[in-house]
Design a protein around this motif. Structure first.
Motif, mmCIF file in Angstrom:
data_model
loop_
_atom_site.group_PDB
_atom_site.id
_atom_site.type_symbol
_atom_site.label_atom_id
_atom_site.label_comp_id
_atom_site.label_asym_id
_atom_site.label_seq_id
_atom_site.Cartn_x
_atom_site.Cartn_y
_atom_site.Cartn_z
ATOM 1 N N ASP A 127 -3.634 -3.022 8.689
ATOM 2 C CA ASP A 127 -4.852 -3.056 8.148
ATOM 3 C C ASP A 127 -5.282 -1.577 8.311
ATOM 4 O O ASP A 127 -5.743 -0.317 7.569
ATOM 5 N N ASP A 133 -5.204 2.874 6.599
ATOM 6 C CA ASP A 133 -6.588 3.757 6.672
ATOM 7 C C ASP A 133 -5.678 5.321 6.523
ATOM 8 O O ASP A 133 -6.119 6.436 6.219
ATOM 9 N N ARG A 154 0.637 -1.228 0.380
ATOM 10 C CA ARG A 154 0.083 0.184 0.102
ATOM 11 C C ARG A 154 0.365 0.971 0.245
ATOM 12 O O ARG A 154 1.710 1.666 0.969
ATOM 13 N N ARG A 172 2.404 -4.821 4.008
ATOM 14 C CA ARG A 172 1.612 -5.351 5.195
ATOM 15 C C ARG A 172 1.549 -6.794 5.475
ATOM 16 O O ARG A 172 0.882 -7.123 3.507
HETATM 17 MN MN MN Z 1 -8.671 -1.930 6.030
#
Ligand code: MN
Ligand code: IPM
Length: 352
Positions: A244, A248, A102, A128
């Motif tokens: 996770d 964000d 990401r 991740r």
């Molecule tokens: Mn997520």
């Protein structure tokens, strides 16, 4: 010939995937690579109509492709968890996509809530772990529904799983060749088993990469530094749950879910690329959703397929769209419709 499986999915997924494919097509015309697509109807509508979340053959069918382009999974009429676990997580696990890559990259002229930070300061990548940890679904209830209820949710970490993720992160840091720095994000002060193993694996693998500087930050501190000093980060490697959460936060500092993309990667198999924002059902079929996240997912897909020139053209085209044209990354506030943004980026790719 690249074979690309397309899963438009739910809500605004089909709309953003259409624009992503438009830009991939422009890049193909411009640079000359050949590809074919096949569409799969996995998602909430199919589940509501058939009662089946994912056909049994899905993983085997998808394994025949070179890459998967996913829109979004999540339907307002389906209880949360069913589609996410039954499709998204099921595919990540079945296809052993053990990396969730990401990038947290602020494109030019994109608004960030961080004061005094710009594209120079916000440009790092989170690696991740994507198949282990709290996501494996290990645990259970005792005395469910009674006052004595016990709920156990176990984080499963294997040495092999941590090590392959860490090794990928070192390789990626080297290939990226930007800050040549890899930060392990964990919680060694509390999760003294899981992150003890992660840290030992990290330190051992680090010996093979003397050219990469290593660092460590607890996950809570990582959140703090991402806001205060995002420029400290080059590549961050972390477990599934922490990854996770921090991505964000990462999506917000890079301008929101409208532009955040990710790849579920199996370096030895088939990888799946997606805008990370979800299906945003309230905007469905209004032609207002931002397709840049999907376009950037397409960019990552091409990069992974080795179409470096095409990926580079898309990256520059997105930077031009945000830098010179778009007013905002938010749905309905871009100054352009979904299709117009897709047309514009496709045109910039052709002119690039
Ligand atoms: Mn997520
Ligand atoms: C993501 C999502 C998923 C996750 C959900 C939808 C299961 O939040 O891709 O980050 O937690 O991995």
């Amino acid at each position: 010939m690249h074979k690309i499986a397309v899963i438009p999915g739910d809500g605004t997924g089909p709309e953003v995937v259409r624009e992503g494919l438009k830009v991939i097509e422009a890049a193909a015309q411009k640079t000359g690579f050949k590809y074919e697509t096949q569409t799969f109807d996995f998602g909430g509508d199919r589940y509501l109509a058939t009662g089946e979340v994912l056909p049994e053959s899905a993983a085997d069918d998808l394994r025949k492709f070179d890459a998967i382009f996913l829109g979004a999974i999540g339907h307002p009429d389906v209880k949360p968890g069913i589609l996410e676990k039954g499709i998204l997580l099921a595919l990540r696990f079945a296809l052993d996509q053990y990396i969730n890559l990401r990038p947290v990259k602020l494109y030019p002229n994109v608004w960030t809530p961080l004061k005094d930070k710009g594209p120079e300061q916000i440009d790092f990548v989170v690696v991740r772990e994507n198949t282990e940890g709290l996501y494996v679904g290990a645990g259970g209830f005792l005395k469910k529904g009674t006052p004595d209820e016990v709920a156990v949710q176990e984080s499963i970490n294997t040495r092999k799983g941590a090590e392959r993720c860490i090794r990928y992160a070192f390789e990626y840091t080297r290939k990226r060749n930007k800050g040549m720095k890899l930060t392990l994000c964990g919680k060694t002060n509390v999760l003294t088993y899981a992150f003890d193993m992660w840290e030992r694996a990290f330190n051992e693998v680090a010996k093979e990469y003397p050219d990469v500087t290593t660092d460590y930050a607890h996950v809570d501190a990582t959140c703090m530094w991402m806001v205060k000093n995002p420029e400290w980060f080059d590549v961050i490697v972390t477990d599934n749950m922490f990854g996770d959460i921090i991505t964000d936060l990462g999506a917000m500092i890079q301008g929101g879910m409208g532009i955040a993309a990710g790849g579920n990667i199996n370096p030895e198999g088939v990888s799946m690329f997606e805008p990370i924002g979800g299906s945003a059902p309230k905007y469905t079929n209004m032609n207002v959703i931002n397709p840049l996240a999907a376009i950037c997912a397409g960019q990552m897909l091409l990069e992974t397929l080795g179409e470096t020139k095409a990926a580079d053209l898309i990256d520059k085209a997105v930077a031009k769209a945000t830098g010179e044209k778009m007013k905002s990354m938010a749905a309905g506030k871009m100054g352009y419709s979904t299709t117009e943004v897709g047309d514009m980026v496709a045109q910039f790719v052709m002119e690039g």
